[in-house]
Design a protein around this motif. Structure first.
Motif, short mmCIF file in Angstrom:
data_model
loop_
_atom_site.label_atom_id
_atom_site.label_comp_id
_atom_site.label_asym_id
_atom_site.label_seq_id
_atom_site.Cartn_x
_atom_site.Cartn_y
_atom_site.Cartn_z
N THR A 293 0.84 -1.21 0.00
CA THR A 293 0.00 0.00 0.00
C THR A 293 0.87 1.25 0.00
N HIS A 294 1.94 1.24 0.80
CA HIS A 294 2.81 2.41 0.81
C HIS A 294 3.49 2.60 -0.55
N ASP A 295 3.82 1.50 -1.20
CA ASP A 295 4.38 1.62 -2.56
C ASP A 295 3.38 2.29 -3.49
N MET A 296 2.10 1.89 -3.38
CA MET A 296 1.09 2.50 -4.26
C MET A 296 0.86 3.96 -3.90
N GLN A 297 0.99 4.26 -2.61
CA GLN A 297 0.75 5.63 -2.15
C GLN A 297 1.71 6.61 -2.84
N LYS A 298 2.91 6.11 -3.22
CA LYS A 298 3.88 6.98 -3.88
C LYS A 298 3.44 7.31 -5.30
N VAL A 300 0.06 7.52 -6.49
CA VAL A 300 -1.22 8.21 -6.70
C VAL A 300 -1.33 9.35 -5.69
N ASP A 301 -2.22 10.31 -6.02
CA ASP A 301 -2.34 11.47 -5.12
C ASP A 301 -3.59 11.39 -4.25
N TRP A 302 -4.31 10.26 -4.32
CA TRP A 302 -5.60 10.24 -3.62
C TRP A 302 -5.60 9.40 -2.35
N LEU A 303 -4.47 8.79 -2.01
CA LEU A 303 -4.41 8.03 -0.75
C LEU A 303 -3.99 8.98 0.36
N LEU A 304 -4.97 9.54 1.06
CA LEU A 304 -4.66 10.61 2.02
C LEU A 304 -4.13 10.07 3.34
N SER A 305 -4.71 9.00 3.83
CA SER A 305 -4.34 8.52 5.16
C SER A 305 -4.58 7.03 5.21
N VAL A 306 -3.52 6.27 5.48
CA VAL A 306 -3.67 4.82 5.53
C VAL A 306 -3.11 4.27 6.83
N PHE A 307 -3.75 3.26 7.35
CA PHE A 307 -3.32 2.45 8.50
C PHE A 307 -3.34 3.13 9.88
N HIS A 308 -2.85 4.39 9.99
CA HIS A 308 -2.61 4.87 11.35
C HIS A 308 -3.86 5.39 12.05
N ASP A 309 -4.90 5.72 11.29
CA ASP A 309 -6.08 6.32 11.93
C ASP A 309 -7.16 5.24 12.08
N ASN A 310 -8.34 5.67 12.58
CA ASN A 310 -9.42 4.71 12.80
C ASN A 310 -9.97 4.13 11.51
N PRO A 792 -5.00 -0.63 -3.22
CA PRO A 792 -4.37 -0.50 -1.90
C PRO A 792 -5.30 -0.96 -0.77
N CYS A 793 -4.75 -1.68 0.18
CA CYS A 793 -5.49 -2.03 1.39
C CYS A 793 -5.29 -0.88 2.36
N ILE A 794 -6.33 -0.10 2.61
CA ILE A 794 -6.10 1.12 3.39
C ILE A 794 -6.52 0.98 4.84
N SER A 795 -7.20 -0.10 5.16
CA SER A 795 -7.59 -0.32 6.54
C SER A 795 -7.95 -1.79 6.66
#
Lengths: 1015, 284
Positions: A293-298, A300-310, A792-795
């Motif tokens: 997911t972090h690789d994909m985050q690099k 695209v511009d639309w993955l704002l917040s992944v894993f760390h929040d609720n 991406p698996c975002i949560s």
């Protein structure tokens, strides 16, 4: 204080019904085949207050009874009134709550009571308790009052008082009394001596329900041996060389499998006995989920917040972002299906509210896995019959979702014998928030600073819900504690939600999270990581009842609470807003930068833990994993003899009635799926609005057709052959479902929710290595497919102890991945649904049918009926996902272009079932030929569940364009939709299926309708 | 001319407030979501608004009967403000839970035409569906073309979702219904979609699910004798656009062919809200 009893019963007369009684009567018929002539009902209120009974009696029609439809009596039992109850009943049963159990009607009644009898402040002790009485007439022989009572209540949370026919004859009526809570005694914090033997450490963990292993206990022991730790503790006046009970409980919650996902974080020694692989995996989560997911985050511009929040957040357009989270609530739902499931759905709603600076929940999803509702075998002790679990879970999610005003837009119900041991209750929620708040802050970023005041907002803390997180990290036993069970209170939460969103938009919130597992210990503890410290005063926390000890206040998981940080200068505005909404908001802590999780009770320090130790101190598990391919007996359809005249037709009718395939409409219709006025593709579609929907589509901004697709995939039975294939199939199914609705495949995100049986080898789990290897394979496939799909698996979430009992009686669930997808839908005016649209429509198969019948629904059906020895064989695989996604993109864009309005994915039951469902949705026939759909047997092409396939309907005028659009992709012409009301499927010259549409409708719709009708 | 101001109540479990506010805005109203307590505490006054909408939801969880507790709050705390609002000739709508609230405050069906101002006496009720189930399903509605109801002018027949567990409209006696019928206050009823338009309404109870709840005389909604106060169980706001109709993917969602708000995609439900906005403008 006096207690006044008020009883209310529906008026009798022309056109009037006792609906609550009717519901009980119909359910006895539907679930048990028992015919009762009549059931009547009484609703009772026990009002504990200082208002005299005579005053209450005078206002009874203003509050407790509706004078148009109900009669009421005060300070007596209605059953003593011969006018209302002239005939002696066969049984009368009263069901009320146990002391301390959430009584929502009672709370509402007390609120209404205060409107009528204004009191300066809610009196500490005054309240209303409610109960129901059911009165039975014409009971068949052998149906005892005691048995009826057992079906009407759950003795974990409720009490029943029973009058059998003998008692009724003597006018001995069931009178229930006010459920006084037993007093709780405050126990001052204790020092817990850890300088004890290893055996004693394990014993302390087990007897205290801490769910910590020896190494973890030793790590804690080590912390308190550190001289620097001891001296810093002395400085704040807390015991130096031992934890307090508050600290030990706090560590147990924070370090629980539930909160820390220790198996996904573990170091795994993995052996594959077939390939000879012998390798080390340092955290499945980091390796196979986070890194891709972090690789994909690099990119695209639309993955704002992944894993760390609720929940994970994606940008939806310039103005709005959307987020999604799914959770499970399995153990509580096993003990109390209704309460457990309700807290599941309202709990995940809070995850959304606690995302960023607060998102608004706009859609729910729910996916359940149960034992077969018609189960006739034995049941282990302490487990409910699957039909009762289904009813209870369904009711809990229904009430939780409907009362919160959040539409349920997507879901599934899956059945397998092994879910008798532990039902799976997945609840998901989608949220939306403006990307920028009015004050200019980005909504997905929390902005706390040291000095901010931390409020507990919403419900109060009670004895309910103590040890939920640690309990769910243990297997279910007969002694599982009732305090782990709670009932949600959607209205308290809804008030809080309204208030929090106003506070967000007013710029009053700097940080927010929900109180779920681990209670304040987790919520404040996690938020304190931002500023590196906090100081809590537990004495300030409002309680449901006095006497809770410090550790209980800290870890209680009482529902409907958010933890919110506010700047000191904003506190008065925040509190005024809470007052207006009648929401309780209490400052209980302050953020600091001390590096310490500092907990006080008034002036005494009761816990003093370094933030770093609390969050990162848990030692990494070292686990063993070993794969060998399961070899169940084969499914070989070639030995099955079919009646030549009927061929596959009877099989198709039977398949349509399989619980895993049959329509769930009677259940799903009871969810509000249209509140918010945004649902453009509903759970049921077609001319009669009763065909299956593949995915939910919403257009959440009123007046704007920009949409969002929500879908899911689940295929647990493939784990019987290969859990890796199970994971790939689940992801592919979720994506296919979304594609049918026209998702933009280049802007979609996924959620992985793993439910696994215990995978740590031990005496209780001798096959732990294999179960862990299943997890390894599932995650490797997850990474492979998600990377290929750029999904991406975002949560995500995992629940790792889904077993019942031990030894020979142990029941372990099949390893289950629920994969949810939510993604952009450019314009909801251009989407597709599964119903055939009308005669003349041209029908195509997208994809190829392979020889893949292993673990198929057909294999399970024929094994159960004794026609096949097993379900083994080739499980559906996804060898070339890079190819699949290009086909999906072509299909989805054809839908956006308006070329295709009909699309349905092939999953359980393969092409035959998919085609039947499309005829049902359109109430039209079709003439299809499956010749040329793959180089595989006719059984595989008709019933196989090969991945990557859809059936498409296209209008003749668009056919040429569509075929050209799809050039280069696997596409086979199947036939034409007809107005004949017959589904005819052939394989070249061989006739396979010939069924009337109405017969298919009956088979598909009636199997799971357990409502008992409306008579 | 300034846009009519619409107060859309929210709080305590009302949950259709956002879409109800949005549909008024789509037809030229200027809506504002106002927490009930802002009126109760006097932070805001009802008098400042031209239209009042009580949206759907589960106020107070519908415990003690749908709409009951919210009805009581309004009956006791907003009595004078509501009385003045109706006396000033301003339209009020209650949808689903809002209808239940208006019935339980006594605003609907209200006193008879000879003395039409609110007396806050409950004359009817909405009770549990005969099926015993909360359900979300689409129904067909037909409107009384002779009704004084300002909200339903020009409407004939529409498809609309119902989403309720307590929608069975009851009154104590048949004469109660007869007098409402004589005044054309039975503004909207459930009808069999296979009947000719304009001939669907019947007093005989229709079978489930044509009538989703067993409502007496198949009543889906009623207005007061002035036609200004109107309530209904179905959700017209939930079909403001054709893309919310279940048949839109079949190319057969009914509705107007063009509109300022949504082009060819206006749904059948929006006209009801436009009627009220236009009524207010016509009275200026």
């Amino acid at each position: 204080m006096t207690i006044t009893r008020v009883e209310v019963t529906p008026k009798q007369g022309a056109g009037m019904r006792d609906v609550r009684g009717d519901v009980v009567r119909r359910q006895l018929k539907a679930d048990h085949g028992i015919d009762v002539t009549e059931v009547r009902s009484i609703t009772g209120f026990l009002i504990k207050s200082s208002v005299p009974s005579s005053d209450i009696s005078a206002r009874v029609d203003d509050l407790f009874s509706d004078p148009i439809i109900e009669d009421a009596v005060t300070d007596t039992l209605f059953l003593t009134s011969p006018h209302h109850f002239p005939t002696v009943p066969d049984a009368a049963i009263t069901v009320g709550f146990k002391p301390g159990v959430t009584d929502n009607p009672g709370s509402a009644a007390y609120d209404g009571f205060r409107t009528l009898f204004p009191q300066p402040e809610p009196l500490e002790d005054a309240s209303v308790s409610t109960y129901q009485t059911y009165i039975f007439y014409g009971l068949p022989d052998g149906t005892t009052a005691e048995w009826l009572a057992s079906t009407l209540h759950n003795n974990l949370i409720q009490r029943a008082v029973v009058s059998d026919i003998g008692a009724c004859t003597q006018s001995q009526w069931p009178a229930i009394d006010y459920p006084e809570k037993p007093p709780q005694t405050f126990t001052p914090p204790q020092a817990m001596d850890l300088e004890i033997s290893d055996e004693a450490l394990i014993d302390m963990s087990e007897s205290g329900l801490l769910a910590l292993n020896l190494e973890e206990m030793q790590t804690i022991q080590g912390h308190y041996r550190d001289a620097a730790v001891q001296s810093s503790r002395a400085a704040v006046g807390i015991v130096g060389n031992a934890p307090t009970d508050v600290e030990l409980e706090c560590l147990a919650q924070t370090w629980s499998e539930h909160c820390k996902h220790k198996i996904f974080a573990s170091k795994i020694h993995h052996i594959d006995s077939e390939t000879g692989e012998d390798s080390i995996i340092d955290s499945i989560f980091k390796t196979h989920i986070m890194k891709p997911t972090h690789d994909m985050q690099k990119e695209v511009d639309w993955l704002l917040s992944v894993f760390h929040d609720n929940s994970g957040v994606i940008a939806w357009d310039e103005n709005w972002s959307v987020c999604m989270k799914a959770e499970t609530h399995n153990s509580p739902s096993a003990l109390d299906p209704y309460g457990g499931a309700m807290t599941g759905i309202v709990g995940v709603n809070r995850d959304i509210l606690g995302t960023g600076l607060g998102a608004r929940p706009i859609a729910n999803t729910d996916v359940f896995c149960f034992g077969p509702p018609n189960w006739e075998g034995d049941l282990p002790d302490n487990l409910f019959h699957p039909s009762r679990v289904l009813r209870g879970v369904h009711a809990g999610v229904r009430v939780g979702g409907n009362e919160s005003g959040i539409p349920t837009v997507n879901g599934a119900i899956v059945f397998d014998d092994r879910y008798i041991g532990k039902p799976l209750v997945y609840c998901g929620t989608v949220g939306i928030m403006p990307r920028l708040l009015p004050d200019g802050r980005e909504s997905h970023i929390k902005t706390p600073t040291a000095g901010d005041i931390v409020y507990m907002v919403g419900g109060r803390v009670g004895y309910d819900g103590i040890h939920g997180a640690t309990f769910s990290s243990l297997e279910l036993t007969e002694e599982s504690p009732s305090s782990a069970v709670q009932i949600g209170d959607p209205i308290t939460q809804k008030k809080m939600l309204d208030m929090v969103l106003e506070a967000r938009d007013a710029g009053l919130i700097t940080c927010i999270t929900d109180n779920g597992a681990g209670g304040l210990s987790s919520s404040i503890g996690e938020m304190a990581e931002y500023t590196n410290g906090c100081e809590i005063d537990l004495a300030k926390v409002p309680l449901k009842q006095p006497g809770l000890s410090a550790w209980e206040i800290l870890v209680s998981e009482s529902q409907e609470r958010m933890t919110i940080a506010v700047k000191p200068s904003d506190c008065s505005a925040f509190e005024a807003m809470a007052d207006l909404h009648e929401v309780e908001a209490t400052p209980v802590a302050t953020f600091t930068s001390s590096g310490m999780f500092h907990v006080k009770y008034n002036d005494d320090t009761v816990a003093y833990l370094p933030i770093e130790f609390l969050h990162d101190g848990v030692p990494q598990l070292q686990l063993e994993s070993e794969w060998h391919t399961p070899q169940p007996a084969l499914f070989n359809p070639s030995t099955i003899v079919l009646d030549e005249d009927e061929n596959h037709s009877p099989l198709l009718l039977k398949m349509l009635a399989r619980p895993n395939i049959a329509s769930k409409e009677s259940w799903v219709r009871q969810y509000d799926h249209e509140v918010i006025a945004q649902t453009a593709v509903k759970p049921f579609v077609g001319i009669e609005r009763d065909g299956p929907g593949d995915a939910g589509v919403i257009a959440p901004i009123h007046g704007d057709p920009h949409g969002l697709v929500i879908s899911c995939g689940i295929a647990p039975r493939y784990s019987d052959l290969d859990a890796g294939a199970m994971a790939a199939a689940s992801i592919d199914e979720a994506v296919r479902n979304a594609v049918c609705a026209g998702v933009d495949v280049d802007k979609m995100a996924g959620l992985d929710n793993f439910c696994w049986p215990d995978s740590i080898e031990s005496a209780k789990t001798p096959d732990g290595k294999f179960k862990l290897a299943q997890l390894v394979r599932a995650n490797r496939e997850l990474e492979r497919v998600c990377r290929a799909y750029r999904l991406p698996c975002i949560s995500g979430k995992d629940s790792m102890k889904n077993d019942y009992g031990s030894g020979e009686n142990k029941i372990s669930i099949p390893p289950t991945l629920l994969y949810s997808v939510f993604g952009d839908q450019p314009d909801v005016r251009f989407t597709a649904t599964s119903d055939f649209k009308g005669a003349g429509e041209r029908v195509y198969l997208v994809g190829v049918s392979k020889e893949e019948l292993g673990a198929s629904e057909l294999a399970f059906m024929l094994k159960e009926s004794g026609h096949s020895e097993g379900i083994g064989g080739q499980v559906p695989l996804l060898p070339n996902p890079e190819q699949n996604i290009t086909t999906y993109r072509a299909l989805s864009t054809a839908i956006h272009a308006g070329l295709v309005q009909t699309a349905h994915d092939c999953s359980e039951g393969g092409l035959a079932v998919a085609a039947a469902e499309m005829c049902i949705g359109g109430r039209v026939g079709a003439e299809l030929d499956i010749d040329g759909t793959g180089h595989s047997s006719v059984w595989s092409r008709l019933w196989g569940e090969s991945l990557g396939r859809f059936i498409i309907g296209v209008q003749p005028e668009h056919e040429a364009d569509f075929v050209e659009w799809m050039s280069g992709h696997p596409l086979t012409f199947l036939g034409t939709v007809t107005d004949s009301q017959e589904l005819i499927i052939s394989d070249g010259y061989d006739a396979l299926v010939n069924l009337e549409v109405p017969a298919m409708v009956d088979a598909w719709q009636n199997a799971l309708d357990m409502t008992g009708g409306v008579a | 001319m300034s846009a009519p101001k619409v107060a859309v109540l929210f709080g305590f479990g009302i949950n259709c407030d956002r879409e109800t506010a949005a549909v008024f805005d789509l037809v030229g109203g200027k809506s504002e979501r106002i927490h009930v307590n802002n009126f109760v505490q006097g932070n805001r006054v009802l008098e400042d608004f031209d239209i009042l909408a009580v949206p759907g939801g589960f106020s107070f969880g519908d415990h003690l009967g749908s709409g009951r507790l919210m009805g009581n709050r309004m009956r006791f705390a907003l009595r004078e403000q509501l009385h003045a609002f109706v006396a000033a000739g301003k339209p009020i709508i209650g949808i689903c839970n809002g209808f239940q609230v208006l019935v339980k405050t006594g605003l609907l069906p209200g006193p008879n035409a000879s003395n039409p101002l609110p007396d806050f006496v409950q004359r009817a009720s909405l009770t549990l569906n005969d099926s015993g189930r909360y359900e979300d399903r689409w129904v067909t509605l037909e409107f009384d073309s002779e009704s004084p109801c300002i909200w339903t002018k020009g409407l004939q027949r529409i498809d609309c979702p119902v989403r309720h567990g307590e929608g069975k409209f009851v009154m104590p006696s048949t004469t109660d219904f007869d007098s409402l019928a004589a005044n054309h206050q039975l503004a909207v009823r459930y009808v069999d979609p296979n009947t000719p338009v304009g001939q669907g309404a019947t007093d005989e109870p229709l079978p489930f699910p044509i009538s989703p709840n067993g409502s007496m005389r198949n009543i889906a909604g009623v207005c007061d004798s002035t036609g200004l106060v109107f309530g209904l169980m179905p959700h017209p706001e939930a079909v403001y656009a054709k893309w919310l109709h279940p048949h839109h993917t079949r190319g057969s969602a009914p509705g107007p062919t063009s509109s300022e708000a949504l082009g060819e995609w206006e749904g059948e439900g929006l006209q009801m809200f436009r009627n009220a906005v236009e009524y207010v403008l016509s009275k200026r």
